[in-house]
Design an enzyme around this catalytic site. Sequence first.
Site, PDB file in Angstrom:
ATOM      1  N   HIS A 137      -4.982  -3.803  -3.774  1.00 56.05           N
ATOM      2  CA  HIS A 137      -4.410  -3.794  -2.421  1.00 56.05           C
ATOM      3  C   HIS A 137      -4.501  -2.398  -1.813  1.00 56.05           C
ATOM      4  CE1 HIS A 137      -1.984  -6.070   0.531  1.00 56.05           C
ATOM      5  NE2 HIS A 137      -1.529  -4.882   0.874  1.00 56.05           N
ATOM      6  N   ASP A 161      -4.170  -0.682   2.350  1.00 54.28           N
ATOM      7  CA  ASP A 161      -3.910  -0.959   3.768  1.00 54.28           C
ATOM      8  C   ASP A 161      -4.673  -0.048   4.715  1.00 54.28           C
ATOM      9  OD1 ASP A 161      -2.052  -3.193   4.087  1.00 54.28           O
ATOM     10  OD2 ASP A 161      -0.658  -2.012   2.895  1.00 54.28           O
ATOM     11  N   GLU A 214      -2.633 -10.194   4.455  1.00 55.04           N
ATOM     12  CA  GLU A 214      -1.265  -9.936   3.990  1.00 55.04           C
ATOM     13  C   GLU A 214      -0.277 -10.470   5.021  1.00 55.04           C
ATOM     14  OE1 GLU A 214       1.378  -6.415   1.960  1.00 55.04           O
ATOM     15  OE2 GLU A 214      -0.109  -5.833   3.454  1.00 55.04           O
ATOM     16  N   HIS A 233       5.339 -11.304   4.309  1.00 57.29           N
ATOM     17  CA  HIS A 233       5.516  -9.864   4.188  1.00 57.29           C
ATOM     18  C   HIS A 233       7.021  -9.591   4.075  1.00 57.29           C
ATOM     19  CE1 HIS A 233       5.206  -5.524   5.539  1.00 57.29           C
ATOM     20  NE2 HIS A 233       4.428  -5.585   4.466  1.00 57.29           N
ATOM     21  N   HIS A 274       5.907  -9.861  -2.227  1.00 50.96           N
ATOM     22  CA  HIS A 274       6.824  -9.973  -1.089  1.00 50.96           C
ATOM     23  C   HIS A 274       7.684 -11.236  -1.107  1.00 50.96           C
ATOM     24  CE1 HIS A 274       5.631  -6.437   1.274  1.00 50.96           C
ATOM     25  NE2 HIS A 274       4.373  -6.695   0.899  1.00 50.96           N
ATOM     26  N   HIS A 276       0.781  -6.376  -5.750  1.00 48.39           N
ATOM     27  CA  HIS A 276       1.326  -5.018  -5.611  1.00 48.39           C
ATOM     28  C   HIS A 276       2.844  -5.052  -5.757  1.00 48.39           C
ATOM     29  CE1 HIS A 276       0.826  -6.786  -1.611  1.00 48.39           C
ATOM     30  NE2 HIS A 276       1.637  -5.890  -1.052  1.00 48.39           N
ATOM     31  N   ASP A 324      -1.596  -0.228  -3.258  1.00 49.06           N
ATOM     32  CA  ASP A 324      -0.944  -0.324  -1.948  1.00 49.06           C
ATOM     33  C   ASP A 324      -0.932   1.016  -1.226  1.00 49.06           C
ATOM     34  OD1 ASP A 324       0.220  -1.587   0.206  1.00 49.06           O
ATOM     35  OD2 ASP A 324       2.219  -1.725  -0.658  1.00 49.06           O
TER      36      ASP A 324
END
Length: 379
Positions: free
Chosen positions: A20, A22, A124, A151, A192, A213, A316
């Site tokens: 993961h 971003d 995500e 999320h 999440h 993650h 992450d």
Amino acid sequence: GLVVTRRVRADASAPLVDGHNDLPWVIHRDKSAPGDVRAYGLGRTRPGRDTDLPRLRAGLVGAQWWAAFVPTPLGDHLRTALELIELVRRMVALHPDTLMPAFCAADVMRAKRAGRVASFLCVENGAALENSLPALRVFYRLGVRYLTLCHNETIDWVDSATDAPRHGGLTDFGRDVIREMNRLGMLVDLSHTTPAAQLQALELSRVPVAITHANARARCDHPRNAPDDVLARLRENGGIVMATFVPAFVSQAVRDWDRPFEDAYGKMFRRPSEAEITARTHEAGPPPRATLAQVCDHIEYLAAKAGEDHVGIGSDYFGGPAPIGLEHVGRFPRLFAELIRRGWRERALKKLAGGNFLRVLRAVEKGREDERWRMAGSR
């Protein structure tokens, strides 16, 4: 194999897979040129960034999962997902010497042989589906190979770990989403979600799932981390939990220091002001830092509880704080060097680096039911 001299070299049979990152959202929200991949300049290293092409190479990354992140509060969920998917496609197209589009487990070794980084797409936040299974199918056709069910907020069909639960885990539609992902050959990501949702998904899914993650709740009491009963059930499912570098999920001291700035569910509701940080420092001392050693503590705990066949790495990286020693993607070899110092053997390191994740992804692909979605023309 994974050897130590002055650095760690990833074994060719198990390239490092990071579950993961971003970066697409960071580029999407870049202040100087929002969404402009070329202007962002991935080919050069700049202070304050954690991900770029030179450091991906220095970090020996073999496969990277790029997240099309969809913030729940902002709305326009489907459009946002599509914009981020297109942004990742531009990233890869602009840097064909370093990045290679990837759609299946076999592409990781293809990229390795070509000296490039296999670049996978994930979405995500299941809010991007806007409660539509056809949207899920379209995402698959666009190259998305895992979906994080939610999320930081509970959505219409699944409870978030950092929000008020409304469904007791999954709704009937949430169960339909998991069944459809199994059918398509799309990996279910339980990051999440609440433990209740995780246990229900683990019971329902007929192929291995992932928590891409998260860390161990027993070592850092944050609701985003996985409790022991979920880790035990993950082993039975054949899935994987991927240790993450987010400081508040790594260090109990960081988690405790941050609490005044979180809501009742552990969600950071806004960035604290300088005055608030100063006041908190007077009260509790300077902000603590998470460390590489603490990440390794989590990895060892996860391996002990879920098994060494069920652990991976999901950094992450998101353009924000990172643990000391893991400030950017070029630092991955330091993590493996520390585990070797602790006595980890080559076989276990190869599994952690990417072997376990590739096993999971192959199982998801093998479990695919509808051959029409193989996307022979998607490459």
